[in-house]
Design a protein around this motif. Structure first.
Motif, PDB file in Angstrom:
ATOM      1  N   MET A   1     -32.195  -1.109  -6.771  1.00  0.00           N
ATOM      2  CA  MET A   1     -31.811  -0.958  -8.165  1.00  0.00           C
ATOM      3  C   MET A   1     -33.020  -1.070  -9.092  1.00  0.00           C
ATOM      4  SD  MET A   1     -28.581  -0.331  -7.978  1.00  0.00           S
ATOM      5  CE  MET A   1     -27.718  -0.731  -9.515  1.00  0.00           C
ATOM      6  N   GLU A   2     -33.959  -1.909  -8.729  1.00  0.00           N
ATOM      7  CA  GLU A   2     -35.185  -2.050  -9.525  1.00  0.00           C
ATOM      8  C   GLU A   2     -36.029  -0.778  -9.447  1.00  0.00           C
ATOM      9  OE1 GLU A   2     -38.101  -3.337 -12.013  1.00  0.00           O
ATOM     10  OE2 GLU A   2     -36.107  -4.229 -11.704  1.00  0.00           O
ATOM     11  N   LYS A   3     -36.084  -0.174  -8.266  1.00  0.00           N
ATOM     12  CA  LYS A   3     -36.825   1.080  -8.116  1.00  0.00           C
ATOM     13  C   LYS A   3     -36.207   2.169  -8.986  1.00  0.00           C
ATOM     14  CE  LYS A   3     -38.527   4.347  -4.632  1.00  0.00           C
ATOM     15  NZ  LYS A   3     -38.597   4.670  -3.186  1.00  0.00           N
ATOM     16  N   ALA A   4     -34.887   2.196  -9.040  1.00  0.00           N
ATOM     17  CA  ALA A   4     -34.215   3.161  -9.913  1.00  0.00           C
ATOM     18  C   ALA A   4     -34.578   2.904 -11.371  1.00  0.00           C
ATOM     19  CB  ALA A   4     -32.705   3.087  -9.711  1.00  0.00           C
ATOM     20  N   LYS A   5     -34.564   1.645 -11.752  1.00  0.00           N
ATOM     21  CA  LYS A   5     -34.908   1.279 -13.128  1.00  0.00           C
ATOM     22  C   LYS A   5     -36.331   1.719 -13.477  1.00  0.00           C
ATOM     23  CE  LYS A   5     -35.241  -2.753 -16.206  1.00  0.00           C
ATOM     24  NZ  LYS A   5     -35.092  -4.234 -16.283  1.00  0.00           N
ATOM     25  N   GLN A   6     -37.253   1.555 -12.542  1.00  0.00           N
ATOM     26  CA  GLN A   6     -38.639   1.966 -12.765  1.00  0.00           C
ATOM     27  C   GLN A   6     -38.766   3.476 -12.946  1.00  0.00           C
ATOM     28  OE1 GLN A   6     -40.724   0.315  -9.403  1.00  0.00           O
ATOM     29  NE2 GLN A   6     -40.581  -1.792 -10.162  1.00  0.00           N
ATOM     30  N   ASN A   7     -37.757   4.214 -12.456  1.00  0.00           N
ATOM     31  CA  ASN A   7     -37.735   5.668 -12.625  1.00  0.00           C
ATOM     32  C   ASN A   7     -36.775   6.087 -13.736  1.00  0.00           C
ATOM     33  OD1 ASN A   7     -39.319   7.317 -10.336  1.00  0.00           O
ATOM     34  ND2 ASN A   7     -38.621   5.379  -9.475  1.00  0.00           N
ATOM     35  N   SER A   8     -36.494   5.142 -14.647  1.00  0.00           N
ATOM     36  CA  SER A   8     -35.703   5.393 -15.860  1.00  0.00           C
ATOM     37  C   SER A   8     -34.240   5.707 -15.591  1.00  0.00           C
ATOM     38  CB  SER A   8     -36.331   6.532 -16.685  1.00  0.00           C
ATOM     39  OG  SER A   8     -37.668   6.245 -17.012  1.00  0.00           O
ATOM     40  N   VAL A   9     -33.724   5.307 -14.418  1.00  0.00           N
ATOM     41  CA  VAL A   9     -32.302   5.467 -14.128  1.00  0.00           C
ATOM     42  C   VAL A   9     -31.592   4.211 -14.620  1.00  0.00           C
ATOM     43  CG1 VAL A   9     -30.556   5.971 -12.380  1.00  0.00           C
ATOM     44  CG2 VAL A   9     -32.899   6.811 -12.087  1.00  0.00           C
ATOM     45  N   GLU A  10     -30.757   4.369 -15.635  1.00  0.00           N
ATOM     46  CA  GLU A  10     -30.193   3.203 -16.313  1.00  0.00           C
ATOM     47  C   GLU A  10     -28.695   3.006 -16.091  1.00  0.00           C
ATOM     48  OE1 GLU A  10     -31.315   2.859 -20.381  1.00  0.00           O
ATOM     49  OE2 GLU A  10     -33.458   2.936 -19.955  1.00  0.00           O
ATOM     50  N   HIS A  11     -28.037   4.008 -15.492  1.00  0.00           N
ATOM     51  CA  HIS A  11     -26.618   3.823 -15.197  1.00  0.00           C
ATOM     52  C   HIS A  11     -26.272   4.583 -13.921  1.00  0.00           C
ATOM     53  CE1 HIS A  11     -22.724   2.300 -16.638  1.00  0.00           C
ATOM     54  NE2 HIS A  11     -22.226   3.301 -15.933  1.00  0.00           N
ATOM     55  N   PHE A  12     -25.247   4.078 -13.224  1.00  0.00           N
ATOM     56  CA  PHE A  12     -24.870   4.606 -11.919  1.00  0.00           C
ATOM     57  C   PHE A  12     -23.348   4.693 -11.850  1.00  0.00           C
ATOM     58  CE2 PHE A  12     -28.406   1.747 -11.953  1.00  0.00           C
ATOM     59  CZ  PHE A  12     -29.401   2.294 -11.156  1.00  0.00           C
ATOM     60  N   LEU A  13     -22.843   5.810 -11.349  1.00  0.00           N
ATOM     61  CA  LEU A  13     -21.427   5.912 -11.044  1.00  0.00           C
ATOM     62  C   LEU A  13     -21.291   5.898  -9.525  1.00  0.00           C
ATOM     63  CD1 LEU A  13     -18.485   6.228 -11.582  1.00  0.00           C
ATOM     64  CD2 LEU A  13     -18.834   8.639 -12.137  1.00  0.00           C
ATOM     65  N   CYS A  14     -20.779   4.784  -9.025  1.00  0.00           N
ATOM     66  CA  CYS A  14     -20.610   4.579  -7.586  1.00  0.00           C
ATOM     67  C   CYS A  14     -19.233   5.113  -7.203  1.00  0.00           C
ATOM     68  CB  CYS A  14     -20.757   3.095  -7.252  1.00  0.00           C
ATOM     69  SG  CYS A  14     -20.761   2.731  -5.495  1.00  0.00           S
ATOM     70  N   VAL A  15     -19.206   6.080  -6.315  1.00  0.00           N
ATOM     71  CA  VAL A  15     -18.011   6.882  -6.073  1.00  0.00           C
ATOM     72  C   VAL A  15     -17.343   6.514  -4.747  1.00  0.00           C
ATOM     73  CG1 VAL A  15     -17.172   9.252  -5.763  1.00  0.00           C
ATOM     74  CG2 VAL A  15     -18.947   8.758  -7.458  1.00  0.00           C
TER      75      VAL A  15
END
Length: 261
Positions: free
Chosen positions: A26-40
């Protein structure tokens, strides 16, 4: 600049294979500016465990439903339980549902009945549906029309179909979500669809852990890589990465209005 991964399966990512913790992913995603996730969700039996794995993160929303390739597999829950499970505040969408005639022609009748029921619940709860469709273009659009899917709206996720189908879906107030497949060299038709698509109807996704974009093709996918999908779309459409980020995030907020983005 911020991105939303509009479709991922956080509970199905093999973190041991990646040598990282859930928090590190999740931190790696944040570092790539991914701020929200829809878990399906792909099944209702797996839904409680899926929520449990990611519920500590306020920037993760959930869907609830049964993937067409998993119809009739649930033992703990049935489609009768879908309205109750999907009423949870963190559930912002119904599905993924839809039709898959490529991998399963034996369960077509069950898929169609399940798809119609998901649309019905979407309309009942005023939550959009997430649609998986493969080798079932005419039936997918027909069932959406017959069951008034334009009322709850939704998205054709991981889109790999024709421009004609995209137009038919948009006519029903649906969005089109693009995955890492668009970066593949052989995805010529899909790339042409994306060039034609109005930016205000597009979403971006990873479908993690599947379908990692170039330059990670063949490896396990993760939410951090959704930025590469956005970069490729920006290049195809001749617009800035910032514009793609801004518009696809706004589109997500529009469609999944129950999500706290």
């Amino acid at each position: 600049m911020r991105f939303v991964d509009s479709h991922c399966h956080l509970d199905r990512i093999d973190l041991e294979k990646e040598g990282m913790s859930f928090a590190a992913m999740m931190e790696k995603a944040k570092q790539n500016s991914v701020e929200h996730f829809l878990c399906v969700a792909i099944s209702m039996d797996q839904f409680p465990e899926m929520v449990k794995k990611a519920q500590a993160y306020e920037n993760v929303s959930f869907s609830c439903g049964v993937h067409p390739l998993h119809v009739d597999e649930d033992k703990q829950f049935t489609l009768d339980d879908l309205p109750k499970l999907a009423s949870d505040d963190k559930v912002v969408a119904i599905g993924e549902t839809g039709l898959d005639y490529y991998y399963s022609k034996d369960s077509i009748a069950a898929q169609q009945a399940s798809f119609a029921r998901h649309i019905e619940v979407g309309n009942e709860l005023n939550k959009p549906i997430i649609v998986h469709t493969r080798d079932a273009r005419e039936d997918t659009i027909a069932i959406m029309r017959e069951n008034n899917a334009e009322k709850c709206r939704g998205v054709l996720h991981c889109f790999t179909e024709s421009w004609e189908m995209a137009k038919q879906a948009m006519d029903q107030n649906f969005f089109i979500s693009i995955s890492g497949i668009v970066t593949f060299k052989n995805a010529v038709e899909l790339q042409d669809v994306v060039r034609k698509m109005p930016l205000d109807r597009l979403l971006i996704e990873t479908d993690s852990p599947y379908l990692a974009p170039v330059p990670f093709r063949g490896k396990q996918n993760q939410p951090a890589y959704v930025k590469h999908v956005a970069e490729f779309i920006a290049e195809l459409k001749g617009v800035s990465l910032e514009k793609v980020a801004e518009q696809t995030t706004a589109n997500f907020q529009d469609l999944f209005s129950h999500a706290s983005v």
